[in-house]
Design an enzyme around this catalytic site. Sequence first.
Site, PDB file in Angstrom:
ATOM      1  N   SER A 184       0.834  -1.193   0.000  1.00 29.98           N
ATOM      2  CA  SER A 184       0.000   0.000   0.000  1.00 29.98           C
ATOM      3  C   SER A 184       0.875   1.252   0.000  1.00 29.98           C
ATOM      4  O   SER A 184       0.572   2.241  -0.662  1.00 29.98           O
ATOM      5  CB  SER A 184      -0.919   0.003   1.216  1.00 29.98           C
ATOM      6  OG  SER A 184      -1.715  -1.154   1.229  1.00 29.98           O
ATOM      7  N   SER A 187     -27.419 -40.014   6.097  1.00 33.49           N
ATOM      8  CA  SER A 187     -27.176 -38.944   5.114  1.00 33.49           C
ATOM      9  C   SER A 187     -27.303 -37.541   5.717  1.00 33.49           C
ATOM     10  O   SER A 187     -28.257 -36.826   5.436  1.00 33.49           O
ATOM     11  CB  SER A 187     -28.073 -39.105   3.882  1.00 33.49           C
ATOM     12  OG  SER A 187     -29.400 -39.442   4.226  1.00 33.49           O
TER      13      SER A 187
END
Lengths: 301, 608
Positions: free
Chosen positions: B18, B519
């Site tokens: 930056s 499941s």
Amino acid sequence: MKTQELTHLDQLEAEAIYIIREVAAECENPVMLYSIGKDSSVMLHLAMKAFYPEKPPFPFMHVNTTWKFKEMIEFRNRKAKELGIEMIEVINEEAVEQGINPFDHGSAYTDIMKTQALKQGLDKYGFDAAFGGGRRDEEKSRAKERVFSFRNKNHAWDPKNQKPEMWKLYNTRINKGESMRVFPLSNWTEKDIWQYIRKENIDIVPLYFAKERPVVERDGNIVMVDDDRMKLEPNEEVKMKKVRFRTLGCYPLTGGVESDADTLDEIIEETLGAVSSERTSRVIDQEAAGSMERRKREGYF
Amino acid sequence: MKSLLKFITCGSVDDGKSTLIGHMLYDAKLLFADQEKALELDSKVGSRGGEIDYSLLLDGLMAEREQGITIDVAYRYFTTDNRSFIVADTPGHEEYTRNMAVGASFADLAVILVDATKGVITQTKRHARICSLMGIKHLVLAVNKMDLIDFDEKRFAEIKKDFLQLTHGFNIESVQVIPVSATEGDNITTNSENTLWYDGMPLLPYLEGVDVQKDNKLDDFIMPVQRVSRPNHTFRGFQGQVEAGNISVGDEIITLPSQEKAKVQSLLVTDKEVDSAIDGQPVTIQLDREVDVSRGNVLTTSKQMQSADMFTATILWMDDTKLVPGRNYLVKVGTKTLPGTVMSIKHKIDINTGKQIPADQIFKNELVECDISLSENMVFDTFENNEALGGLILIDRVSNMTSACGVIEHSLRRSTNVVWQETDITRDIRAQQKGQKPLTLWFTGLSGSGKSTLANEVEKRLVSTGHHTMLLDGDNVRHGLNKNLGFKEGDRVENIRRIAEVSKLMNDAGIITLTSFISPYESDRHSAREVIGDSYIEIYVSTPLEECEKRDVKGLYKKARNGEIPNFTGISSPYEKPVNPEIEIDTSQYSLEEATDYVVKQIMKYLD
């Protein structure tokens, strides 16, 4: 073989049109927000071009705070009629009845008349995607905005939880109740906007051009007296000055600049040599650092 | 008109990205006066004790300012006398690698920073590899903090050598290594007095001049269709962006995957009628005859382009949930989105060495080569040939997150090797013969919820009313078909996938299948629904956990509570409740007979 190169503006136009078409193709119920300003004028123009000879396959929506410049509303109505597009107007009627105004209610005013009204409009019509004219060069927190920005059920923005955006592969899938803000002009700068307006001969609100207007000076800003709801302080005096506006919004909150620029070329000349980035003329932004980000988290566009 | 350069800056957390960009804008006088003023004011309360902290110009979000790191991509726009620039400042921290990849996918050039005191580190290698993966062909290595090593030429040469060694073998066109100091400004806009030994250009002038025009390997015209425009019955236009080559009125094109030929009758670039259009332009094409084309199809002049339903890709995993083979995702390539399955993980790619490492599961920020199988044919190309048809994203079907991005390496022509066998006796005929509508009754719920007991009773009821059935039970299937699978997540997913496929075959045979498996994952049930189609009926046995634990028929909950069974659903592993099950039943509220009555009654609605 080297490919032929498109100009900078051609590339920005192509990118914006691609984004607008993706939304039309993938989203169930999109809307284009229309604020009447120059960026919205460019976005509307791009939408007309993107689908030609078809009309844009979605409506436009204007959030009216009831404090916009008169010339803006006239312009909006004329444009919608000329282009044959559907223009939805949303107003926070409850707040109007309560007499919410920019003089007495400070930053709450913006939240109530703009942010809340916008949410009401989006919820009422069940829009899943809303185009906005935001640009990344406007302000620091916008510099990090995605093209497709996701909002939760309450329209709030979580900067840490946005989807990665790769190439042009936009992921437009959302869960029930969530929505998207889409910014096709993300990569445009103020200069690009003006140059494109000149190149394409785009109609804009006359307020952008310098003209003798009734104004007062308040806290270092030049504010136009657009109607008799403008309450004057004892030491204030209405003067005629040649001014123009770099951004448009609610007239009591929009600072003008003294200028002689009454042609597009002169405006561009002034803008290219500008010493002040455009958001300083929005009175609202001069609050504490990070104010835009805070408002965005709360659902401001 | 000026040309446009899109570039990114990347590097490790403290390398000073930056600051570098901030300093460049400041020195090149590209700041607006009020930004400049705000920068100086901000710096007074910042960390550099009154001196200008250039990074404040870019680190925008409050959360980042507080943490002192850049978490998201920030885009900046500036123009010099010679060029327009868009710079994406990308996060350095490992946790945000995916955001770096976002910036890289957008850019033509990357400025990679290294700290001269540290040299090329793991993060540098990771970033260089991601840049290369995302298609960046031009790299600049900015060796920053040269002031801290007294502008040592020898040290610089070592770092340069390390970097060139790293990028050797990458598919790149140019590399430039520049010694800089972001805080002091050496070699940012002008050549530094401190590095007289450096004979290259300073950073900004280099960026102004570098040529990043793509060498288009293919001259063929390619346009993925974004949408079909039909404003009235006389006009039918295909809208999209030209992704390669040129096109003119009168040219013959091929539609894919339908492989029809047609000529371009009229051509619009935005709202202007034109004779020809070039790469990058948004167009609307009218053809001289009716063709079978919709969104996601491709118009091209290429004779080589084809469609297939399987390819090998290198992907960057970006999701918090890990990748296991067998999972179903949405795959987006160009303008087409299709369900697809990551069939097998070939290997991970070590970001440091580029070496291939065997793996069966993949975590966030890992690079992996895998095979992806699609639900139907898709038009695609390799990324090297065409970015627009060779880049992909994977979308999680439940959370809708973008789970991965990647590039297609090559097509796997499974479709030409394994041809789908069309048979004379169809599913409908088989079902008719049995006089029933085949269904898969998918019982899901916690261990001990009563799934198997209930499924057993339901099956008895169906058989007694003349139906043909088959019950697949979790434990029983594991003794045979799925003998080779364990209980790790990848195995669980494969277990469910096989059961779904078997159920589908049973349905094809005209049989009503009952399956009884915990499941627990929504995504797996979703895949099962995808495979089985309309015949899938989800029955959620919603008996509460306390009740299941109280029953504890097999004594498993007790063991799980004692920590003897890892990953036990409901205790140490989650059960994701079904969102919209066709049928729901809480067995703690009813007798077995009542529950069976209720479920059978509900099933009958789907059987009629």
